[in-house]
Design a protein around this motif. Structure first.
Motif, PDB file in Angstrom:
ATOM      1  N   GLY A  32       3.197   1.394 -32.954  1.00 41.75           N
ATOM      2  CA  GLY A  32       4.633   1.120 -32.922  1.00 41.75           C
ATOM      3  C   GLY A  32       5.039   0.357 -31.675  1.00 41.75           C
ATOM      4  N   VAL A  33       4.408   0.691 -30.542  1.00 38.79           N
ATOM      5  CA  VAL A  33       4.690  -0.050 -29.309  1.00 38.79           C
ATOM      6  C   VAL A  33       4.282  -1.516 -29.467  1.00 38.79           C
ATOM      7  N   ALA A  34       3.186  -1.763 -30.190  1.00 42.10           N
ATOM      8  CA  ALA A  34       2.706  -3.134 -30.384  1.00 42.10           C
ATOM      9  C   ALA A  34       3.685  -3.979 -31.186  1.00 42.10           C
ATOM     10  N   LEU A  35       4.581  -3.358 -31.942  1.00 39.43           N
ATOM     11  CA  LEU A  35       5.569  -4.129 -32.700  1.00 39.43           C
ATOM     12  C   LEU A  35       6.530  -4.878 -31.784  1.00 39.43           C
ATOM     13  N   GLY A  36       6.574  -4.499 -30.522  1.00 42.70           N
ATOM     14  CA  GLY A  36       7.407  -5.227 -29.579  1.00 42.70           C
ATOM     15  C   GLY A  36       6.814  -6.558 -29.154  1.00 42.70           C
ATOM     16  N   GLN A  37       5.537  -6.768 -29.414  1.00 44.36           N
ATOM     17  CA  GLN A  37       4.887  -8.012 -29.027  1.00 44.36           C
ATOM     18  C   GLN A  37       5.152  -9.103 -30.060  1.00 44.36           C
ATOM     19  N   ALA A  38       4.937 -10.354 -29.647  1.00 43.66           N
ATOM     20  CA  ALA A  38       5.074 -11.473 -30.581  1.00 43.66           C
ATOM     21  C   ALA A  38       4.046 -11.303 -31.708  1.00 43.66           C
ATOM     22  N   PRO A  39       4.352 -11.726 -32.914  1.00 43.91           N
ATOM     23  CA  PRO A  39       5.502 -12.555 -33.283  1.00 43.91           C
ATOM     24  C   PRO A  39       6.767 -11.783 -33.639  1.00 43.91           C
ATOM     25  N   LEU A  40       6.678 -10.433 -33.765  1.00 44.04           N
ATOM     26  CA  LEU A  40       7.853  -9.672 -34.196  1.00 44.04           C
ATOM     27  C   LEU A  40       8.865  -9.518 -33.070  1.00 44.04           C
ATOM     28  N   GLY A  41       8.410  -9.106 -31.899  1.00 44.44           N
ATOM     29  CA  GLY A  41       9.319  -8.933 -30.771  1.00 44.44           C
ATOM     30  C   GLY A  41      10.321  -7.808 -30.960  1.00 44.44           C
ATOM     31  N   TRP A  42       9.919  -6.736 -31.638  1.00 43.93           N
ATOM     32  CA  TRP A  42      10.840  -5.629 -31.907  1.00 43.93           C
ATOM     33  C   TRP A  42      10.862  -4.664 -30.725  1.00 43.93           C
ATOM     34  N   TRP A  43      11.464  -5.079 -29.627  1.00 43.36           N
ATOM     35  CA  TRP A  43      11.549  -4.226 -28.451  1.00 43.36           C
ATOM     36  C   TRP A  43      12.303  -2.948 -28.743  1.00 43.36           C
ATOM     37  N   PHE A  44      13.251  -3.022 -29.670  1.00 42.17           N
ATOM     38  CA  PHE A  44      14.068  -1.863 -30.023  1.00 42.17           C
ATOM     39  C   PHE A  44      13.265  -0.833 -30.806  1.00 42.17           C
ATOM     40  N   VAL A  45      12.096  -1.191 -31.314  1.00 35.90           N
ATOM     41  CA  VAL A  45      11.155  -0.237 -31.900  1.00 35.90           C
ATOM     42  C   VAL A  45      10.133   0.188 -30.850  1.00 35.90           C
ATOM     43  N   ALA A  46       9.697  -0.755 -30.044  1.00 35.49           N
ATOM     44  CA  ALA A  46       8.638  -0.490 -29.069  1.00 35.49           C
ATOM     45  C   ALA A  46       9.066   0.532 -28.021  1.00 35.49           C
ATOM     46  N   VAL A  47      10.283   0.427 -27.505  1.00 40.71           N
ATOM     47  CA  VAL A  47      10.704   1.339 -26.438  1.00 40.71           C
ATOM     48  C   VAL A  47      10.808   2.777 -26.936  1.00 40.71           C
ATOM     49  N   PRO A  48      11.475   3.050 -28.087  1.00 42.09           N
ATOM     50  CA  PRO A  48      11.461   4.440 -28.588  1.00 42.09           C
ATOM     51  C   PRO A  48      10.053   4.941 -28.900  1.00 42.09           C
ATOM     52  N   ALA A  49       9.204   4.071 -29.470  1.00 41.39           N
ATOM     53  CA  ALA A  49       7.834   4.496 -29.763  1.00 41.39           C
ATOM     54  C   ALA A  49       7.095   4.851 -28.481  1.00 41.39           C
ATOM     55  N   LEU A  50       7.308   4.076 -27.434  1.00 42.20           N
ATOM     56  CA  LEU A  50       6.670   4.348 -26.148  1.00 42.20           C
ATOM     57  C   LEU A  50       7.193   5.650 -25.553  1.00 42.20           C
ATOM     58  N   SER A  51       8.481   5.887 -25.689  1.00 38.81           N
ATOM     59  CA  SER A  51       9.066   7.125 -25.182  1.00 38.81           C
ATOM     60  C   SER A  51       8.493   8.341 -25.910  1.00 38.81           C
ATOM     61  N   LEU A  52       8.383   8.256 -27.235  1.00 40.38           N
ATOM     62  CA  LEU A  52       7.799   9.354 -28.007  1.00 40.38           C
ATOM     63  C   LEU A  52       6.330   9.542 -27.668  1.00 40.38           C
ATOM     64  N   PHE A  53       5.640   8.441 -27.437  1.00 39.60           N
ATOM     65  CA  PHE A  53       4.235   8.568 -27.048  1.00 39.60           C
ATOM     66  C   PHE A  53       4.101   9.332 -25.738  1.00 39.60           C
ATOM     67  N   LEU A  54       4.958   9.059 -24.766  1.00 35.55           N
ATOM     68  CA  LEU A  54       4.891   9.768 -23.490  1.00 35.55           C
ATOM     69  C   LEU A  54       5.057  11.270 -23.695  1.00 35.55           C
ATOM     70  N   GLY A  55       6.003  11.642 -24.558  1.00 37.29           N
ATOM     71  CA  GLY A  55       6.194  13.052 -24.845  1.00 37.29           C
ATOM     72  C   GLY A  55       4.978  13.664 -25.520  1.00 37.29           C
ATOM     73  N   LEU A  56       4.395  12.933 -26.446  1.00 34.90           N
ATOM     74  CA  LEU A  56       3.222  13.428 -27.157  1.00 34.90           C
ATOM     75  C   LEU A  56       2.027  13.562 -26.223  1.00 34.90           C
ATOM     76  N   ALA A  57       1.883  12.599 -25.316  1.00 33.02           N
ATOM     77  CA  ALA A  57       0.739  12.594 -24.411  1.00 33.02           C
ATOM     78  C   ALA A  57       0.817  13.701 -23.370  1.00 33.02           C
ATOM     79  N   ARG A  58       1.953  14.311 -23.228  1.00 32.23           N
ATOM     80  CA  ARG A  58       2.159  15.332 -22.196  1.00 32.23           C
ATOM     81  C   ARG A  58       1.180  16.494 -22.337  1.00 32.23           C
ATOM     82  N   SER A  59       0.812  16.853 -23.553  1.00 29.87           N
ATOM     83  CA  SER A  59      -0.033  18.025 -23.746  1.00 29.87           C
ATOM     84  C   SER A  59      -1.513  17.730 -23.580  1.00 29.87           C
TER      85      SER A  59
END
Length: 495
Positions: free
Chosen positions: A24-51
Motif C-alpha cells: 500500500g505504501v508503494a502506491l504512493g510511488q509513480a506512476p500512481l502517486g497516491w500519497w493519500f493511500v501511502a501515508v495511511p498505509a505507512l502509519s498502519l504499518f508502524l502500528g503493526l510493526a510495534r509488536s
C-alpha cells in the motif's frame, strides 16, 4: 489511537498484514502517486510493526519492493529464451533486499516504539542512498513528487522529504499530534504552491530538440534493425520545425543511440551532422580505448567533428559492469546491458560541458540521474541538466515513470531545468520547479522542440546536500533514545 494487540495472533497474519501495508505504501510511488493511500498505509504499518519490528519490517519491505519494483524483471524478458527463468529470482532477491533494510531499521528502532521505528526507516532510506554504490530508488519522500510538497526538496532534499513522511505517519497515532501534523502538511503544501506560482525568470533563447526513436530493446542491436533505428534518428532529426517555430539550436539523441563506436563511426557522425542542419547533436554513443568500453555522450559539431565527450561515471552494478568482471569474464559471466565487451569502464569524473551560447550543461546518462550527491560533485554550477537514457530495458508500466519522477525531483532539488531524451519514453522538458512542460509518452516515436527554461538561483539543498537532514535525523534519534519510553511512546503501556 490505541495500538493493535497482535502478540497473540499467529505470526503469518502479522507478516501478511505487514506485506499488504508495504504494498500500500508503494502506491504512493509513480506512476500512481497516491500519497493519500501511502501515508495511511505507512502509519498502519508502524502500528503493526510495534509488536514484532524486525519480522514485520522484513515483510513490509518485501511487499513494498514487490509492488513498487516489479519492473526489475523486464530486462530478463528482453531475451526470455535465455534469461527469462531468472526474472522471478531477481524480483524475489530485490524484494528480500528491501525487506532486509526495513527489518534493520525497524528492528534497531523498535525498542523505542513508533518514533524509533519511524526514524529507523528513514535511516534506511539514507543508508540505501549511499551504501556500496547506492540505490536511492522509491524512497519514502518520493511519494510527494508531482505535489506542491515536493518543492520542499529544494531545501531539505530527498532524505528530508522521507523524514517528513515518516513523522507524519507516526503522528497519526496521537490525536493532537495528528491534527498538528495535518496542519503542518497543509502549511508545507501551501508554501510549495506559492513557490510554484512565483514566475520563473526569462530563459535563454535556446530551442532544444529531443529525439525519441522508439527502438525496442529486443530489436535494438539486431543486425536486421539497428541500421533502421539509426536512420530513424536521422529522419526525426531532419524533420522541419512546426510552422513559425524556430529551428533547433541543439538536437539530443538518447543513450547508446547508434550502432557504431565513437572511435569507428564510418560516415555516421557526418550523417548525423547533416541531418541536424547546422545544429550540434548530443549523441548517446559507445566508445572504446583498447579493450575498455565506455557508455558515453558526445557532442557532434555541425561539421561532423567530435566536440566534448562525457563518459558515464556511475555505472549500474551487474547491468553495465560486474564486480571483479575481468576475472569473471574468464568463465563467461558478463554484464547484462553492455553491448560491447564484458562490461563498461567508469568515466573519471562528473563534468560540466561548456556549449558556448547553449550554456553550461551537466550531462547525465540514465541511472546517474538518481544520485544528487554525485550531481553536487561538479566544481561549477551548470545552467541546465541534459539526461540521455534508454528506459526500454524496464517495460512501460512503472520503471520509466519512476525514473521520470526522479528527474522532476532533481530539477527541484537543484533549481535547474532538465532536458530528458529517452529511447522509448518518456522524453520530456522539465522546468526548474519540476514541472513537465512537454513530453512524449511511452512507445511514441517523435520529437519535442522546446525552449530551454530558465534556471533558478542555487538552492539550499544544492549548497549543503543531505548533511542537515542527516544531522536532524541523528539528533532526533538521540532524543528518542534518551527520552525513551518516559515520554515518547507511552502508548506501550496501553497495549
Amino acid at each position: 489511537m490505541r495500538l493493535p494487540r497482535l502478540k497473540s495472533r499467529p505470526r503469518w497474519r502479522l507478516l501478511a498484514g505487514a506485506a499488504v501495508l508495504g504494498a500500500g505504501v508503494a502506491l504512493g510511488q509513480a506512476p500512481l502517486g497516491w500519497w493519500f493511500v501511502a501515508v495511511p498505509a505507512l502509519s498502519l504499518f508502524l502500528g503493526l510493526a510495534r509488536s514484532s519490528p524486525g519480522w514485520a519490517g522484513f515483510a513490509g519491505g518485501f511487499g513494498y519492493a514487490l509492488a513498487g519494483m516489479f519492473w526489475i524483471t523486464e530486462p530478463f524478458l528482453v531475451e526470455p529464451e535465455i534469461f527469462g527463468w531468472m526474472a522471478p529470482f531477481a524480483l524475489i532477491l530485490m524484494a528480500a533486499g528491501m525487506g532486509a533494510f526495513w527489518a534493520l531499521g525497524a528492528g534497531l528502532g523498535g525498542r523505542r516504539g513508533l518514533p524509533g521505528i519511524a526514524l529507523g526507516l528513514v535511516a534506511m532510506d539514507a543508508l540505501r542512498s549511499y551504501a556500496l554504490t547506492g540505490f536511492p530508488w522509491i524512497l519514502f519522500g518520493h511519494i510527494w513528487i508531482g505535489t506542491p510538497v515536493a518543492q520542499a526538496a529544494a531545501y531539505v532534499g530527498p532524505i528530508g522529504l522521507s523524514l517528513l513522511t515518516l513523522l507524519l505517519a507516526v503522528a497519526f497515532w496521537r490525536r493532537w499530534a495528528g491534527v498538528v501534523a495535518l496542519l503542518a502538511l497543509a502549511g508545507i503544501w501551501g508554501a510549495g504552491q506559492m513557490r510554484l506560482n512565483a514566475p520563473l525568470p526569462d530563459g535563454p533563447a535556446v530551442t532544444v530538440r529531443l529525439v525519441q526513436p522508439n527502438a525496442t530493446q529486443a530489436l535494438k542491436w539486431d543486425p536486421q534493425y539497428r541500421l533502421e533505428f539509426f536512420y530513424r534518428h536521422l529522419d526525426l532529426t531532419a524533420n522541419p520545425p512546426a510552422p513559425g517555430a524556430p529551428r533547433p539550436d541543439l538536437v539530443i539523441w538518447p543513450e547508446t543511440a547508434v550502432p557504431f563506436l565513437l572511435d569507428d563511426p564510418g560516415d555516421g557522425l557526418r550523417m548525423a551532422a547533416e541531418a541536424a542542419g547546422g545544429a550540434p547533436v548530443a549523441m548517446g554513443i559507445q566508445r572504446s580505448e583498447g579493450l575498455r568500453y565506455y557508455n558515453s555522450l558526445a557532442i557532434i559539431h555541425p561539421d561532423g567533428t567530435v566536440g566534448p565527450v562525457y563518459d558515464k561515471v556511475h555505472l549500474v552494478p551487474f547491468g553495465e559492469y560486474i564486480p571483479y568482471g575481468d576475472w569473471l569474464a574468464r568463465i563467461g559471466i558478463s554484464a547484462f546491458a553492455a553491448q560491447q565487451g564484458n562490461g563498461y569502464t567508469a568515466g573519471q569524473a562528473e563534468q560540466v560541458l561548456d556549449l558556448g551560447p547553449l550554456g553550461r550543461v551537466q550531462p547525465l546518462i540514465c541511472y546517474e540521474l538518481i544520485f544528487p550527491q554525485d550531481i553536487r560533485r561538479v566544481s561549477e554550477r551548470p545552467d541546465w541538466i541534459m539526461l540521455v537514457t534508454n528506459d526500454a530495458w524496464f517495460g512501460t508500466l512503472s520503471g520509466p515513470w519512476q525514473h521520470l519522477a526522479q528527474a522532476q525531483l532533481i530539477a527541484v532539488e537543484f533549481g535547474l531545468p532538465v532536458a530528458r531524451a529517452a529511447n522509448t519514453g518518456v522524453s520530456a522538458m522539465i522546468d526548474a520547479k519540476g514541472r513537465i512542460l512537454d513530453h512524449l509518452g511511452m512507445n511514441d516515436m517523435g520529437v519535442i522542440d522546446a525552449r530551454l527554461p530558465a534556471a533558478l538561483p542555487k538552492t539550499l539543498y544544492a549548497r549543503v546536500g543531505d548533511g542537515p537532514a542527516l544531522a536532524l535525523l541523528l539528533i532526533m534519534a538521540v532524543i528518542v533514545t534518551v527520552w525513551g519510553n518516559n515520554g515518547v511512546d507511552r502508548s506501550r503501556r496501553r497495549v
